[in-house]
Every structure is written in structure tokens, then in C-alpha cells.
Design a protein around this motif. Structure first.
Motif, PDB file in Angstrom:
ATOM      1  N   ILE A   3       2.202  20.566  -9.081  1.00 47.92           N
ATOM      2  CA  ILE A   3       2.043  19.941  -8.241  1.00 47.92           C
ATOM      3  C   ILE A   3       1.500  18.600  -8.668  1.00 47.92           C
ATOM      4  O   ILE A   3       0.080  18.136  -9.508  1.00 47.92           O
ATOM      5  N   VAL A   4       1.958  17.302  -7.713  1.00 46.94           N
ATOM      6  CA  VAL A   4       1.285  16.157  -8.194  1.00 46.94           C
ATOM      7  C   VAL A   4       0.681  15.682  -7.087  1.00 46.94           C
ATOM      8  O   VAL A   4       0.786  15.729  -5.837  1.00 46.94           O
ATOM      9  N   ALA A   5      -0.407  15.214  -7.069  1.00 42.34           N
ATOM     10  CA  ALA A   5      -1.398  14.721  -5.649  1.00 42.34           C
ATOM     11  C   ALA A   5      -1.631  13.003  -6.260  1.00 42.34           C
ATOM     12  O   ALA A   5      -2.007  13.347  -7.312  1.00 42.34           O
ATOM     13  N   GLY A   6      -1.720  12.465  -5.132  1.00 38.41           N
ATOM     14  CA  GLY A   6      -2.594  11.748  -4.762  1.00 38.41           C
ATOM     15  C   GLY A   6      -2.926  11.097  -3.743  1.00 38.41           C
ATOM     16  O   GLY A   6      -2.561  10.796  -3.075  1.00 38.41           O
ATOM     17  N   THR A   7      -3.269   9.776  -4.026  1.00 36.52           N
ATOM     18  CA  THR A   7      -3.615   8.409  -2.962  1.00 36.52           C
ATOM     19  C   THR A   7      -2.652   7.399  -3.066  1.00 36.52           C
ATOM     20  O   THR A   7      -2.992   6.939  -4.034  1.00 36.52           O
ATOM     21  N   GLY A   8      -2.083   6.633  -1.951  1.00 43.22           N
ATOM     22  CA  GLY A   8      -2.000   5.124  -1.959  1.00 43.22           C
ATOM     23  C   GLY A   8      -2.405   4.169  -1.227  1.00 43.22           C
ATOM     24  O   GLY A   8      -2.878   4.548   0.384  1.00 43.22           O
ATOM     25  N   HIS A  14       1.512  -2.651   7.453  1.00 48.32           N
ATOM     26  CA  HIS A  14       2.473  -2.713   6.780  1.00 48.32           C
ATOM     27  C   HIS A  14       3.094  -0.395   6.453  1.00 48.32           C
ATOM     28  O   HIS A  14       4.001  -0.152   6.055  1.00 48.32           O
ATOM     29  N   ARG A  15       1.993   0.237   6.663  1.00 43.78           N
ATOM     30  CA  ARG A  15       1.654   1.130   6.246  1.00 43.78           C
ATOM     31  C   ARG A  15       2.654   2.555   7.406  1.00 43.78           C
ATOM     32  O   ARG A  15       3.612   2.690   6.218  1.00 43.78           O
ATOM     33  N   ASP A  16       3.067   1.871   7.876  1.00 49.04           N
ATOM     34  CA  ASP A  16       4.381   2.414   9.471  1.00 49.04           C
ATOM     35  C   ASP A  16       5.945   2.408   8.703  1.00 49.04           C
ATOM     36  O   ASP A  16       6.335   3.223   8.114  1.00 49.04           O
ATOM     37  N   LEU A  19       6.674   3.759   5.343  1.00 48.00           N
ATOM     38  CA  LEU A  19       6.652   5.506   5.624  1.00 48.00           C
ATOM     39  C   LEU A  19       8.022   5.845   5.790  1.00 48.00           C
ATOM     40  O   LEU A  19       8.061   6.799   5.909  1.00 48.00           O
ATOM     41  N   GLU A  20       8.211   4.896   7.092  1.00 46.59           N
ATOM     42  CA  GLU A  20       9.777   5.230   8.016  1.00 46.59           C
ATOM     43  C   GLU A  20      10.664   4.661   6.457  1.00 46.59           C
ATOM     44  O   GLU A  20      11.691   5.538   6.281  1.00 46.59           O
ATOM     45  N   GLY A  21      10.379   3.505   5.961  1.00 50.76           N
ATOM     46  CA  GLY A  21      11.220   3.401   4.523  1.00 50.76           C
ATOM     47  C   GLY A  21      11.250   4.214   3.648  1.00 50.76           C
ATOM     48  O   GLY A  21      12.118   4.866   3.280  1.00 50.76           O
ATOM     49  N   LEU A  22      10.244   5.427   3.776  1.00 49.34           N
ATOM     50  CA  LEU A  22      10.145   6.588   2.448  1.00 49.34           C
ATOM     51  C   LEU A  22      11.282   8.097   2.778  1.00 49.34           C
ATOM     52  O   LEU A  22      11.415   8.717   2.217  1.00 49.34           O
ATOM     53  N   ALA A  23      10.965   7.722   4.214  1.00 51.36           N
ATOM     54  CA  ALA A  23      11.829   9.640   5.001  1.00 51.36           C
ATOM     55  C   ALA A  23      12.693   9.216   4.584  1.00 51.36           C
ATOM     56  O   ALA A  23      13.515  11.102   3.674  1.00 51.36           O
ATOM     57  N   HIS A  78       3.550  -4.026  -0.533  1.00 49.27           N
ATOM     58  CA  HIS A  78       2.973  -4.169  -0.252  1.00 49.27           C
ATOM     59  C   HIS A  78       2.106  -2.504   0.100  1.00 49.27           C
ATOM     60  O   HIS A  78       1.000  -2.887   0.628  1.00 49.27           O
ATOM     61  N   VAL A  79       2.454  -2.651  -1.318  1.00 51.27           N
ATOM     62  CA  VAL A  79       1.549  -1.046  -1.880  1.00 51.27           C
ATOM     63  C   VAL A  79       0.110  -1.670  -2.061  1.00 51.27           C
ATOM     64  O   VAL A  79       0.466  -2.596  -3.586  1.00 51.27           O
ATOM     65  N   ARG A  80      -0.788  -1.603  -2.185  1.00 49.43           N
ATOM     66  CA  ARG A  80      -1.741  -2.187  -2.892  1.00 49.43           C
ATOM     67  C   ARG A  80      -1.902  -1.440  -4.358  1.00 49.43           C
ATOM     68  O   ARG A  80      -2.171  -2.019  -5.398  1.00 49.43           O
ATOM     69  N   SER A  81      -1.860  -0.315  -4.638  1.00 45.29           N
ATOM     70  CA  SER A  81      -2.327   0.877  -5.209  1.00 45.29           C
ATOM     71  C   SER A  81      -2.303   2.159  -5.197  1.00 45.29           C
ATOM     72  O   SER A  81      -2.009   2.838  -4.316  1.00 45.29           O
ATOM     73  N   VAL A  82      -1.971   2.478  -6.370  1.00 52.85           N
ATOM     74  CA  VAL A  82      -1.375   4.626  -6.298  1.00 52.85           C
ATOM     75  C   VAL A  82      -2.096   4.835  -7.204  1.00 52.85           C
ATOM     76  O   VAL A  82      -1.926   4.502  -8.526  1.00 52.85           O
ATOM     77  N   GLU A  83      -2.212   6.079  -7.242  1.00 48.67           N
ATOM     78  CA  GLU A  83      -2.920   7.017  -7.891  1.00 48.67           C
ATOM     79  C   GLU A  83      -2.255   8.778  -8.131  1.00 48.67           C
ATOM     80  O   GLU A  83      -3.022   8.778  -6.675  1.00 48.67           O
ATOM     81  N   VAL A  84      -1.910   9.018  -8.942  1.00 44.04           N
ATOM     82  CA  VAL A  84      -1.078   9.990  -9.330  1.00 44.04           C
ATOM     83  C   VAL A  84      -1.576  11.044  -9.901  1.00 44.04           C
ATOM     84  O   VAL A  84      -1.321  10.608 -10.878  1.00 44.04           O
ATOM     85  N   VAL A  85      -1.360  12.332  -9.895  1.00 40.18           N
ATOM     86  CA  VAL A  85      -1.938  13.268 -10.828  1.00 40.18           C
ATOM     87  C   VAL A  85      -1.194  14.257 -11.013  1.00 40.18           C
ATOM     88  O   VAL A  85      -1.024  14.645  -9.599  1.00 40.18           O
ATOM     89  N   ARG A  86      -0.720  14.680 -11.891  1.00 39.27           N
ATOM     90  CA  ARG A  86       0.284  15.785 -11.886  1.00 39.27           C
ATOM     91  C   ARG A  86      -0.672  16.983 -12.561  1.00 39.27           C
ATOM     92  O   ARG A  86      -1.990  17.437 -13.235  1.00 39.27           O
ATOM     93  N   TYR A  87      -0.362  18.580 -11.936  1.00 38.28           N
ATOM     94  CA  TYR A  87      -1.585  19.760 -12.670  1.00 38.28           C
ATOM     95  C   TYR A  87      -0.596  20.980 -13.087  1.00 38.28           C
ATOM     96  O   TYR A  87       0.766  21.187 -11.909  1.00 38.28           O
ATOM     97  N   ASP A  88      -0.527  21.263 -13.441  1.00 42.54           N
ATOM     98  CA  ASP A  88       0.284  21.877 -14.067  1.00 42.54           C
ATOM     99  C   ASP A  88      -0.957  23.236 -13.605  1.00 42.54           C
ATOM    100  O   ASP A  88      -1.576  23.522 -13.927  1.00 42.54           O
TER     101      ASP A  88
END
Length: 97
Positions: A3-8, A14-16, A19-23, A78-88
């Protein structure tokens, strides 16, 4: 399973657009070998936050995704920060009802 989970955090204005660009990348990734779940979604409480959640069958599948993803990633200007963690994950079971 992994599992990979996190926040940005992004400028709320610019959030919408992010998300549209990521689709398109999200759609492609969901069809990748070993991808069980893949989502980047707007947080319902914080206007500048996105939540990231991925499930992968194996480390090899995740690594294949990561190695091919750099060429197709949308702009993150426009992304200020991202923190993502991997869980085995060694096991899982349904929650009691």
C-alpha cells in the motif's frame, strides 16, 4: 501486497486543475499489471489537500510503475509538498460488520 498512501498540498485555486491533469495517468495506471487500486482525490475538509492511495500486488509491479511514470507525469508546478509512504502488507481480512 503493498500500500502506498500519503498527502499532497497544492494552492487551493489550482487543486481541481491538478486533479483533472492527473486523470489520464490515473486511468492508465489502473490498467497496469499488479495495480489493485490507485487514486488521488480532493480532501473534503482541507481545500488545498489531496489524498493519495495505491494498492499493488507486488514490489515488482510498483517498481515497474515508478520507472515508467516519470515520462508521463503532469506538471506539478502548483504542488507545495507531498509526503507518501509505502507499507508492506503481510495479510488482510474484512472488518466485522
Amino acid at each position: 501486497m503493498l500500500i502506498v498512501a500519503g498527502t499532497g498540498y497544492v494552492d487551493p485555486a489550482h487543486r481541481d486543475a491538478l486533479l483533472e491533469g492527473l486523470a489520464p495517468a490515473l486511468r492508465r495506471t489502473r490498467t497496469a499489471p499488479g495495480c489493485l487500486d490507485y487514486v488521488v482525490a480532493a480532501d473534503p475538509i482541507e481545500s488545498g489537500r489531496v489524498n493519495i492511495f495505491e494498492r499493488w500486488e507486488s514490489e515488482a509491479d510498483l517498481n515497474a510503475h515508478l520507472s515508467g511514470n516519470a515520462q508521463t507525469a503532469p506538471s506539478m508546478a502548483h504542488v507545495r509538498s507531498v509526503e507518501v509512504v509505502r507499507y508492506d502488507i503481510s495479510g488482510s481480512s474484512p472488518l466485522p460488520s
